[in-house]
Write a protein that holds these residues in place. Structure first.
Motif, PDB file in Angstrom:
ATOM      1  N   MET A 127       0.819  -1.186   0.000  1.00  0.00           N
ATOM      2  CA  MET A 127       0.000   0.000   0.000  1.00  0.00           C
ATOM      3  C   MET A 127       0.861   1.246   0.000  1.00  0.00           C
ATOM      4  SD  MET A 127      -3.021   0.895  -0.142  1.00  0.00           S
ATOM      5  CE  MET A 127      -4.078   2.251   0.108  1.00  0.00           C
ATOM      6  N   GLN A 128       2.023   1.162   0.660  1.00  0.00           N
ATOM      7  CA  GLN A 128       2.922   2.308   0.733  1.00  0.00           C
ATOM      8  C   GLN A 128       3.390   2.712  -0.660  1.00  0.00           C
ATOM      9  OE1 GLN A 128       3.364   3.832   3.573  1.00  0.00           O
ATOM     10  NE2 GLN A 128       4.742   5.382   2.828  1.00  0.00           N
ATOM     11  N   THR A 129       3.632   1.737  -1.534  1.00  0.00           N
ATOM     12  CA  THR A 129       4.074   2.046  -2.886  1.00  0.00           C
ATOM     13  C   THR A 129       3.001   2.823  -3.630  1.00  0.00           C
ATOM     14  OG1 THR A 129       5.424   0.058  -2.906  1.00  0.00           O
ATOM     15  CG2 THR A 129       4.942   1.066  -5.035  1.00  0.00           C
ATOM     16  N   GLY A 130       1.754   2.432  -3.483  1.00  0.00           N
ATOM     17  CA  GLY A 130       0.649   3.156  -4.105  1.00  0.00           C
ATOM     18  C   GLY A 130       0.533   4.572  -3.577  1.00  0.00           C
ATOM     19  N   LYS A 131       0.765   4.720  -2.290  1.00  0.00           N
ATOM     20  CA  LYS A 131       0.711   6.039  -1.666  1.00  0.00           C
ATOM     21  C   LYS A 131       1.835   6.912  -2.215  1.00  0.00           C
ATOM     22  CE  LYS A 131       0.249   7.962   2.984  1.00  0.00           C
ATOM     23  NZ  LYS A 131       0.294   7.663   4.400  1.00  0.00           N
ATOM     24  N   ASN A 132       3.025   6.335  -2.363  1.00  0.00           N
ATOM     25  CA  ASN A 132       4.155   7.068  -2.911  1.00  0.00           C
ATOM     26  C   ASN A 132       3.906   7.450  -4.359  1.00  0.00           C
ATOM     27  OD1 ASN A 132       5.455   6.761  -0.482  1.00  0.00           O
ATOM     28  ND2 ASN A 132       6.771   5.109  -1.170  1.00  0.00           N
ATOM     29  N   ALA A 133       3.344   6.539  -5.133  1.00  0.00           N
ATOM     30  CA  ALA A 133       3.063   6.817  -6.541  1.00  0.00           C
ATOM     31  C   ALA A 133       2.023   7.919  -6.669  1.00  0.00           C
ATOM     32  CB  ALA A 133       2.584   5.551  -7.242  1.00  0.00           C
ATOM     33  N   ALA A 134       1.007   7.877  -5.832  1.00  0.00           N
ATOM     34  CA  ALA A 134      -0.021   8.916  -5.877  1.00  0.00           C
ATOM     35  C   ALA A 134       0.568  10.273  -5.498  1.00  0.00           C
ATOM     36  CB  ALA A 134      -1.175   8.556  -4.946  1.00  0.00           C
ATOM     37  N   ALA A 135       1.406  10.284  -4.477  1.00  0.00           N
ATOM     38  CA  ALA A 135       2.035  11.541  -4.058  1.00  0.00           C
ATOM     39  C   ALA A 135       2.941  12.078  -5.160  1.00  0.00           C
ATOM     40  CB  ALA A 135       2.826  11.332  -2.764  1.00  0.00           C
TER      41      ALA A 135
ATOM     42  N   ASN B 143       4.604  18.971   0.194  1.00  0.00           N
ATOM     43  CA  ASN B 143       3.314  18.277   0.287  1.00  0.00           C
ATOM     44  C   ASN B 143       3.468  16.793  -0.007  1.00  0.00           C
ATOM     45  OD1 ASN B 143       1.844  20.499   1.014  1.00  0.00           O
ATOM     46  ND2 ASN B 143       1.084  20.931  -1.039  1.00  0.00           N
ATOM     47  N   LYS B 144       4.268  16.463  -1.004  1.00  0.00           N
ATOM     48  CA  LYS B 144       4.505  15.059  -1.342  1.00  0.00           C
ATOM     49  C   LYS B 144       5.139  14.344  -0.153  1.00  0.00           C
ATOM     50  CE  LYS B 144       7.716  12.435  -4.082  1.00  0.00           C
ATOM     51  NZ  LYS B 144       8.683  12.513  -5.157  1.00  0.00           N
ATOM     52  N   GLN B 145       6.110  14.996   0.452  1.00  0.00           N
ATOM     53  CA  GLN B 145       6.795  14.404   1.599  1.00  0.00           C
ATOM     54  C   GLN B 145       5.806  14.172   2.737  1.00  0.00           C
ATOM     55  OE1 GLN B 145       9.926  13.600   1.071  1.00  0.00           O
ATOM     56  NE2 GLN B 145      10.035  12.537   3.011  1.00  0.00           N
ATOM     57  N   ALA B 146       4.919  15.116   2.961  1.00  0.00           N
ATOM     58  CA  ALA B 146       3.935  14.984   4.029  1.00  0.00           C
ATOM     59  C   ALA B 146       2.958  13.845   3.729  1.00  0.00           C
ATOM     60  CB  ALA B 146       3.181  16.293   4.209  1.00  0.00           C
ATOM     61  N   GLU B 147       2.552  13.704   2.464  1.00  0.00           N
ATOM     62  CA  GLU B 147       1.626  12.631   2.086  1.00  0.00           C
ATOM     63  C   GLU B 147       2.269  11.260   2.237  1.00  0.00           C
ATOM     64  OE1 GLU B 147      -0.412  12.964  -1.620  1.00  0.00           O
ATOM     65  OE2 GLU B 147      -0.794  15.097  -1.343  1.00  0.00           O
ATOM     66  N   ARG B 148       3.562  11.206   2.035  1.00  0.00           N
ATOM     67  CA  ARG B 148       4.271   9.933   2.162  1.00  0.00           C
ATOM     68  C   ARG B 148       4.529   9.592   3.624  1.00  0.00           C
ATOM     69  NH1 ARG B 148       9.306  10.157  -1.732  1.00  0.00           N
ATOM     70  NH2 ARG B 148       9.118   7.914  -1.768  1.00  0.00           N
ATOM     71  N   GLY B 149       4.120  10.443   4.510  1.00  0.00           N
ATOM     72  CA  GLY B 149       4.299  10.174   5.932  1.00  0.00           C
ATOM     73  C   GLY B 149       5.675  10.555   6.427  1.00  0.00           C
ATOM     74  N   GLY B 150       6.390  11.359   5.671  1.00  0.00           N
ATOM     75  CA  GLY B 150       7.693  11.824   6.103  1.00  0.00           C
ATOM     76  C   GLY B 150       8.813  10.846   5.849  1.00  0.00           C
ATOM     77  N   ALA B 151       8.546   9.680   5.246  1.00  0.00           N
ATOM     78  CA  ALA B 151       9.609   8.713   4.970  1.00  0.00           C
ATOM     79  C   ALA B 151      10.492   9.264   3.870  1.00  0.00           C
ATOM     80  CB  ALA B 151       9.013   7.375   4.543  1.00  0.00           C
ATOM     81  N   LEU B 152      11.797   9.295   4.120  1.00  0.00           N
ATOM     82  CA  LEU B 152      12.724   9.882   3.164  1.00  0.00           C
ATOM     83  C   LEU B 152      13.345   8.867   2.230  1.00  0.00           C
ATOM     84  CD1 LEU B 152      14.556  12.389   5.508  1.00  0.00           C
ATOM     85  CD2 LEU B 152      12.795  12.895   3.843  1.00  0.00           C
ATOM     86  N   GLY B 153      13.409   7.630   2.581  1.00  0.00           N
ATOM     87  CA  GLY B 153      14.063   6.638   1.724  1.00  0.00           C
ATOM     88  C   GLY B 153      15.568   6.823   1.756  1.00  0.00           C
ATOM     89  N   GLY B 154      16.290   5.915   1.152  1.00  0.00           N
ATOM     90  CA  GLY B 154      17.741   6.032   1.094  1.00  0.00           C
ATOM     91  C   GLY B 154      18.421   5.715   2.406  1.00  0.00           C
TER      92      GLY B 154
END
Length: 133
Positions: free
Chosen positions: A1-9, A76-87
């Protein structure tokens, strides 16, 4: 689900950036047209110079607003992703510290799972499995 959320953001950010670029382009085109019209009706070189300076100021403002919109869209994208930065960065959220890692990293060997398709948890294997006849 997280991937879908990231793609939408990401899709929302891209759409917003396209809109910001289009708006900026329209403002710049409008400024150019206005400058040409003012130059045509100007009676002396000072008025023509003022028209050019006004055009440049409007274009700079439009570019500044576009860059601000891009930064806002990224936030806004970062906030929608829940603040996860990756890397592999650690971030703090409302529930404490969350450590994230790039997809496909097997921390135990330092190798990516892409190098070995039979690493557990990577999905179906397409090898012969030793039963090829």
């Amino acid at each position: 689900m997280q991937t879908g959320k990231n793609a939408a953001a990401s899709a929302k950010e891209t759409a917003a950036n396209v809109a910001a670029s289009a708006k900026s382009g329209m403002e710049k085109a409008k400024a150019s047209a206005q400058e040409k019209a003012e130059k045509m009706t100007a009676h002396d070189p000072v008025e023509k110079e003022m028209a050019t300076e006004k055009e440049e100021a409007i274009k700079q403002q439009a570019e500044l607003e576009k860059q601000e919109a891009r930064m806002h869209n990224a936030a806004n994208k970062q906030a929608e992703r829940g603040g996860a930065l990756g890397g592999g960065y650690a971030t703090t959220g409302t529930e404490g510290v969350v450590e994230s890692h790039p997809a496909g990293i097997d921390k135990g060997t330092g190798r990516t799972t892409a190098q070995n398709p039979r690493v557990e948890g990577t999905g179906p294997t397409y090898g012969t499995g030793g039963t090829y006849r």
